[in-house]
Design a protein around this motif. Structure first.
Motif, PDB file in Angstrom:
ATOM      1  N   MET A   1       0.135 -11.300  44.796  1.00 40.15           N
ATOM      2  CA  MET A   1      -0.861 -10.302  45.087  1.00 40.15           C
ATOM      3  C   MET A   1      -1.158  -9.539  43.797  1.00 40.15           C
ATOM      4  O   MET A   1      -0.268  -9.216  43.038  1.00 40.15           O
ATOM      5  N   ALA A   2      -2.442  -9.233  43.580  1.00 33.41           N
ATOM      6  CA  ALA A   2      -2.869  -8.456  42.415  1.00 33.41           C
ATOM      7  C   ALA A   2      -3.308  -7.068  42.872  1.00 33.41           C
ATOM      8  O   ALA A   2      -3.723  -6.890  44.014  1.00 33.41           O
ATOM      9  N   LYS A   3      -3.218  -6.094  41.969  1.00 32.02           N
ATOM     10  CA  LYS A   3      -3.675  -4.739  42.274  1.00 32.02           C
ATOM     11  C   LYS A   3      -4.942  -4.456  41.489  1.00 32.02           C
ATOM     12  O   LYS A   3      -5.104  -4.961  40.362  1.00 32.02           O
ATOM     13  N   PHE A   4      -5.823  -3.659  42.066  1.00 30.38           N
ATOM     14  CA  PHE A   4      -7.092  -3.322  41.437  1.00 30.38           C
ATOM     15  C   PHE A   4      -7.341  -1.830  41.537  1.00 30.38           C
ATOM     16  O   PHE A   4      -6.893  -1.189  42.471  1.00 30.38           O
ATOM     17  N   ARG A   5      -8.072  -1.292  40.571  1.00 26.10           N
ATOM     18  CA  ARG A   5      -8.474   0.112  40.572  1.00 26.10           C
ATOM     19  C   ARG A   5      -9.999   0.164  40.666  1.00 26.10           C
ATOM     20  O   ARG A   5     -10.689  -0.628  40.017  1.00 26.10           O
ATOM     21  N   LYS A   6     -10.503   1.086  41.454  1.00 24.85           N
ATOM     22  CA  LYS A   6     -11.950   1.261  41.574  1.00 24.85           C
ATOM     23  C   LYS A   6     -12.512   1.729  40.238  1.00 24.85           C
ATOM     24  O   LYS A   6     -11.963   2.640  39.610  1.00 24.85           O
ATOM     25  N   LYS A   7     -13.600   1.102  39.779  1.00 25.36           N
ATOM     26  CA  LYS A   7     -14.232   1.489  38.527  1.00 25.36           C
ATOM     27  C   LYS A   7     -14.801   2.899  38.656  1.00 25.36           C
ATOM     28  O   LYS A   7     -15.335   3.263  39.698  1.00 25.36           O
ATOM     29  N   PRO A   8     -14.691   3.682  37.587  1.00 26.06           N
ATOM     30  CA  PRO A   8     -15.285   5.021  37.659  1.00 26.06           C
ATOM     31  C   PRO A   8     -16.809   4.922  37.602  1.00 26.06           C
ATOM     32  O   PRO A   8     -17.371   4.447  36.628  1.00 26.06           O
ATOM     33  N   VAL A   9     -17.440   5.324  38.669  1.00 23.32           N
ATOM     34  CA  VAL A   9     -18.889   5.260  38.786  1.00 23.32           C
ATOM     35  C   VAL A   9     -19.383   6.648  39.172  1.00 23.32           C
ATOM     36  O   VAL A   9     -18.848   7.280  40.074  1.00 23.32           O
ATOM     37  N   VAL A  10     -20.405   7.135  38.495  1.00 23.39           N
ATOM     38  CA  VAL A  10     -20.992   8.426  38.827  1.00 23.39           C
ATOM     39  C   VAL A  10     -22.070   8.200  39.877  1.00 23.39           C
ATOM     40  O   VAL A  10     -22.931   7.333  39.730  1.00 23.39           O
ATOM     41  N   ILE A  11     -21.982   8.969  40.968  1.00 19.88           N
ATOM     42  CA  ILE A  11     -22.954   8.852  42.056  1.00 19.88           C
ATOM     43  C   ILE A  11     -23.640  10.202  42.257  1.00 19.88           C
ATOM     44  O   ILE A  11     -23.178  11.222  41.767  1.00 19.88           O
ATOM     45  N   GLU A  12     -24.754  10.182  42.966  1.00 19.02           N
ATOM     46  CA  GLU A  12     -25.408  11.409  43.401  1.00 19.02           C
ATOM     47  C   GLU A  12     -25.093  11.581  44.876  1.00 19.02           C
ATOM     48  O   GLU A  12     -25.053  10.601  45.624  1.00 19.02           O
ATOM     49  N   ALA A  13     -24.865  12.826  45.302  1.00 18.84           N
ATOM     50  CA  ALA A  13     -24.557  13.076  46.706  1.00 18.84           C
ATOM     51  C   ALA A  13     -24.966  14.492  47.075  1.00 18.84           C
ATOM     52  O   ALA A  13     -25.025  15.383  46.222  1.00 18.84           O
ATOM     53  N   MET A  14     -25.272  14.680  48.347  1.00 13.21           N
ATOM     54  CA  MET A  14     -25.562  16.004  48.901  1.00 13.21           C
ATOM     55  C   MET A  14     -24.824  16.117  50.214  1.00 13.21           C
ATOM     56  O   MET A  14     -24.759  15.155  50.979  1.00 13.21           O
ATOM     57  N   GLN A  15     -24.283  17.317  50.479  1.00 11.47           N
ATOM     58  CA  GLN A  15     -23.625  17.522  51.766  1.00 11.47           C
ATOM     59  C   GLN A  15     -24.679  17.907  52.793  1.00 11.47           C
ATOM     60  O   GLN A  15     -25.545  18.747  52.537  1.00 11.47           O
ATOM     61  N   PHE A  16     -24.611  17.263  53.962  1.00 13.00           N
ATOM     62  CA  PHE A  16     -25.548  17.484  55.056  1.00 13.00           C
ATOM     63  C   PHE A  16     -25.040  18.654  55.894  1.00 13.00           C
ATOM     64  O   PHE A  16     -24.053  18.521  56.605  1.00 13.00           O
ATOM     65  N   THR A  17     -25.693  19.804  55.737  1.00 13.87           N
ATOM     66  CA  THR A  17     -25.325  20.987  56.510  1.00 13.87           C
ATOM     67  C   THR A  17     -26.572  21.512  57.201  1.00 13.87           C
ATOM     68  O   THR A  17     -27.687  21.055  56.923  1.00 13.87           O
ATOM     69  N   ASP A  18     -26.392  22.484  58.065  1.00 17.64           N
ATOM     70  CA  ASP A  18     -27.537  23.080  58.738  1.00 17.64           C
ATOM     71  C   ASP A  18     -28.483  23.709  57.714  1.00 17.64           C
ATOM     72  O   ASP A  18     -29.693  23.673  57.873  1.00 17.64           O
TER      73      ASP A  18
END
Length: 85
Positions: A1-18
């Motif tokens: 079994m091999a181990k992997f790390r998630k690549k650092p990726v910059v994303i845009e996001a907004m929190q959905f609030t009232d």
């Protein structure tokens, strides 16, 4: 079994609030529709690559690396992402 790390990726996001629901609706450029959850609270139906998904208040709406949008529950978002300076 091999181990992997998630690549650092910059994303845009907004929190959905009232308070941000109108801004989130404008942020999402794919097909999305206003909706309601089981308690009558605002929700957002987002057409994702995996099919329609419902974002409820408190969820984060993420714009992925290929311009796709999808909701993410706040606890998962906090474990996966950190602010970028």
């Amino acid at each position: 079994m091999a181990k992997f790390r998630k690549k650092p990726v910059v994303i845009e996001a907004m929190q959905f609030t009232d308070e941000t629901k109108d801004q989130v609706f404008n942020f999402v450029t794919c097909t999305c529709y206003p909706a309601w959850d089981g308690n009558g609270n605002p929700a957002l139906s987002i057409q994702t690559l995996e099919g329609d998904m419902i974002a409820t208040l408190g969820d984060w709406i993420i714009k992925g690396v290929n311009g796709e949008f999808y909701p993410c529950k706040p606890d998962i978002f906090e474990k996966t992402y950190e602010p970028v300076e």
